[in-house]
Design an enzyme around this catalytic site. Structure first.
Site, PDB file in Angstrom:
ATOM      1  N   HIS A  15      39.633  37.602  39.968  1.00  0.00           N
ATOM      2  CA  HIS A  15      38.451  36.571  40.698  1.00  0.00           C
ATOM      3  C   HIS A  15      40.108  35.447  40.308  1.00  0.00           C
ATOM      4  CE1 HIS A  15      36.290  33.528  42.950  1.00  0.00           C
ATOM      5  NE2 HIS A  15      37.386  33.046  43.170  1.00  0.00           N
ATOM      6  N   HIS A  17      43.532  31.916  41.910  1.00  0.00           N
ATOM      7  CA  HIS A  17      43.571  31.568  43.350  1.00  0.00           C
ATOM      8  C   HIS A  17      44.925  31.566  42.462  1.00  0.00           C
ATOM      9  CE1 HIS A  17      40.019  29.761  44.908  1.00  0.00           C
ATOM     10  NE2 HIS A  17      38.958  30.145  44.161  1.00  0.00           N
ATOM     11  N   LYS A 101      35.278  38.800  50.720  1.00  0.00           N
ATOM     12  CA  LYS A 101      34.918  37.359  50.505  1.00  0.00           C
ATOM     13  C   LYS A 101      33.787  36.147  51.008  1.00  0.00           C
ATOM     14  CE  LYS A 101      34.569  34.031  47.212  1.00  0.00           C
ATOM     15  NZ  LYS A 101      34.989  33.367  46.334  1.00  0.00           N
ATOM     16  N   HIS A 138      30.973  33.518  47.438  1.00  0.00           N
ATOM     17  CA  HIS A 138      30.705  32.271  46.707  1.00  0.00           C
ATOM     18  C   HIS A 138      29.421  32.232  46.564  1.00  0.00           C
ATOM     19  CE1 HIS A 138      31.921  28.191  45.346  1.00  0.00           C
ATOM     20  NE2 HIS A 138      30.369  28.042  45.718  1.00  0.00           N
ATOM     21  N   HIS A 176      31.775  33.927  39.959  1.00  0.00           N
ATOM     22  CA  HIS A 176      31.843  32.929  38.712  1.00  0.00           C
ATOM     23  C   HIS A 176      30.586  32.774  38.396  1.00  0.00           C
ATOM     24  CE1 HIS A 176      31.993  31.384  42.665  1.00  0.00           C
ATOM     25  NE2 HIS A 176      33.028  31.559  42.388  1.00  0.00           N
ATOM     26  N   ASP A 249      39.447  32.703  37.895  1.00  0.00           N
ATOM     27  CA  ASP A 249      38.573  31.359  39.037  1.00  0.00           C
ATOM     28  C   ASP A 249      39.772  30.466  38.890  1.00  0.00           C
ATOM     29  OD1 ASP A 249      37.753  30.153  41.281  1.00  0.00           O
ATOM     30  OD2 ASP A 249      36.038  29.089  40.165  1.00  0.00           O
TER      31      ASP A 249
HETATM   32  C1  NCD Z   1      38.766  27.249  44.026  1.00  0.00           C
HETATM   33  C2  NCD Z   1      39.384  26.786  44.720  1.00  0.00           C
HETATM   34  O1  NCD Z   1      39.688  25.154  44.262  1.00  0.00           O
HETATM   35  O2  NCD Z   1      40.109  26.843  45.935  1.00  0.00           O
HETATM   36  N1  NCD Z   1      37.559  26.089  43.466  1.00  0.00           N
HETATM   37  C3  NCD Z   1      36.540  26.435  42.053  1.00  0.00           C
HETATM   38  O3  NCD Z   1      36.263  25.112  41.887  1.00  0.00           O
HETATM   39  N2  NCD Z   1      36.775  27.560  42.009  1.00  0.00           N
HETATM   40  C4  NCD Z   1      37.472  27.430  44.722  1.00  0.00           C
HETATM   41  C5  NCD Z   1      35.710  28.592  44.942  1.00  0.00           C
HETATM   42  O4  NCD Z   1      36.932  29.368  44.363  1.00  0.00           O
HETATM   43  O5  NCD Z   1      35.238  27.459  44.851  1.00  0.00           O
HETATM   44 ZN    ZN Z   2      37.310  30.756  43.277  1.00  0.00          ZN
END
Ligand code: NCD
Ligand code: ZN
Length: 350
Positions: A15, A17, A101, A138, A176, A249
């Protein structure tokens, strides 16, 4: 004698970003240096809702990296009210989309186009069950009447239970997880259900968010919970159960977007992630279980080959930079300016 050296199969991040554009070019290497593969979240603007968009995004990720990393971005589609069974079939056929997702609309960063009511996603979920496509969730309700700290627990009761009842063949990753309830639910669920756990939820309770003042760089969603939840997550991660595996995450936001009157949610953990997990496992007396959590169980759940390369961790303290370049801005990584116990060594070929 504490360990001074740990060798493990090269890990994957289930996971992450990676963002896009200059941000992508700034962060991608921090993940690719350590992790062989990563499940890449689709919450771009606009969201990655089609296989075609996922293919283009995958190319941009590879173009942002040096040619020799061997990093394999595992793409995801962003589930909306309009996701069709045909798109799910195309995703399965693509070979590079590995999950879809589910963001409840409004639950977190860039989730405006998420699912507005679970029932609207049912045709797509039915197609995913037929195609054996993983659903990454999520798990927080967005109901403003539900306390922020209860949103994961309530999601399990109101939505996850229904999803598992109505689609018993669907593989689901509760992303998460942050609570004892989530860890227990996943532990008792059928083998089709698993969870990822972040480094920050293993290392910090919500007290850390307010220690000596407000700490925006520890603010993520789902938000950190009380200490007893953290302990339950550590117990789950170090239990040896294949249902819990590594998902950082890592969610980069520029420094000024975090240090702001309305600060963004997300911790940028990628530069230190594996070392942070090693700390959490060592503190629990479970370093010998890190490899399975970081490098084995996720691939097994996703039905992907096990990595044959290895990576080492050495007990050589190092200081995480105070800030790193982030396009025209800077970014503050998790543990910025603090010392870490473990340093990640070079990748050892198979
Ligand atoms: C994530 C993001 O910034 O894209 N933020 C986070 O706090 N984890 C989005 C997410 O996974 O909830
Ligand atoms: Zn995330």
């Amino acid at each position: 004698m504490p360990h001074t050296f740990v060798k493990l199969a090269r890990p994957d991040d289930w996971h992450v970003h990676l963002r896009d554009g200059a941000a992508l070019r700034a962060v991608a290497a921090d993940t690719a240096r350590v992790f062989r593969r990563a499940i890449v979240m689709p919450n771009l603007k606009p969201a990655v809702t089609t296989v075609q968009a996922a293919a283009a995004y995958r190319e941009r990720i590879l173009a942002a990296l040096p040619a020799d990393t061997g990093f394999d971005p595992l793409m995801t589609l962003y589930l909306t009210d309009a996701t069709s069974a045909d798109e799910i079939a195309r995703a399965k056929g693509s070979g590079f989309v590995h999950a879809v997702k589910y963001y409840p609309a409004g639950a977190t960063t860039n989730s405006e186009s998420g699912v507005t009511a679970l029932s609207r996603a049912y045709p797509a979920l039915a197609a995913m069950e037929r195609q054996d496509m993983v659903l990454a969730v999520h798990g927080e309700v967005t109901d403003p009447d539900v306390d922020v700290f209860d949103r994961e627990r309530v999601f399990i009761d109101r939505e996850l239970t229904a999803i598992l009842r109505d689609f018993p063949g669907l593989r689901v990753v509760l992303e998460h997880i942050t609570t004892r309830e989530a860890a227990e639910f996943v532990g008792e669920a059928p083998g089709t259900v698993a969870a990822t756990i972040t480094p920050q939820h293993l290392l910090y309770s919500r007290n850390a968010l307010f220690s000596g003042g407000l700490r925006p760089h520890l603010y993520c969603l789902p938000v950190l919970k009380r200490e007893s939840h953290r302990q339950a997550l550590v117990a789950a991660a170090t239990s040896g159960s294949p249902k819990y595996f590594l998902g950082t995450d890592s969610a980069p936001h520029a420094k000024d977007a975090k240090e702001n009157a309305c600060g963004c949610a997300g911790c940028y953990s990628a530069p230190a992630a594996l070392a942070l997990y090693a700390e959490a496992f060592e503190d629990a007396g479970a370093l010998d279980r890190l490899e399975a959590f970081a490098s084995r169980y996720g691939a097994a759940f996703y039905g992907l080959p096990q990595n044959r390369e290895s990576i080492t961790l050495q007990r050589v303290p190092w200081r995480v930079p105070e800030a790193l370049p982030f396009g025209d801005a800077t970014i503050v990584p998790l543990r910025a300016g603090e010392e870490l116990r473990w340093r990640v060594g070079a990748v050892v070929p198979a």
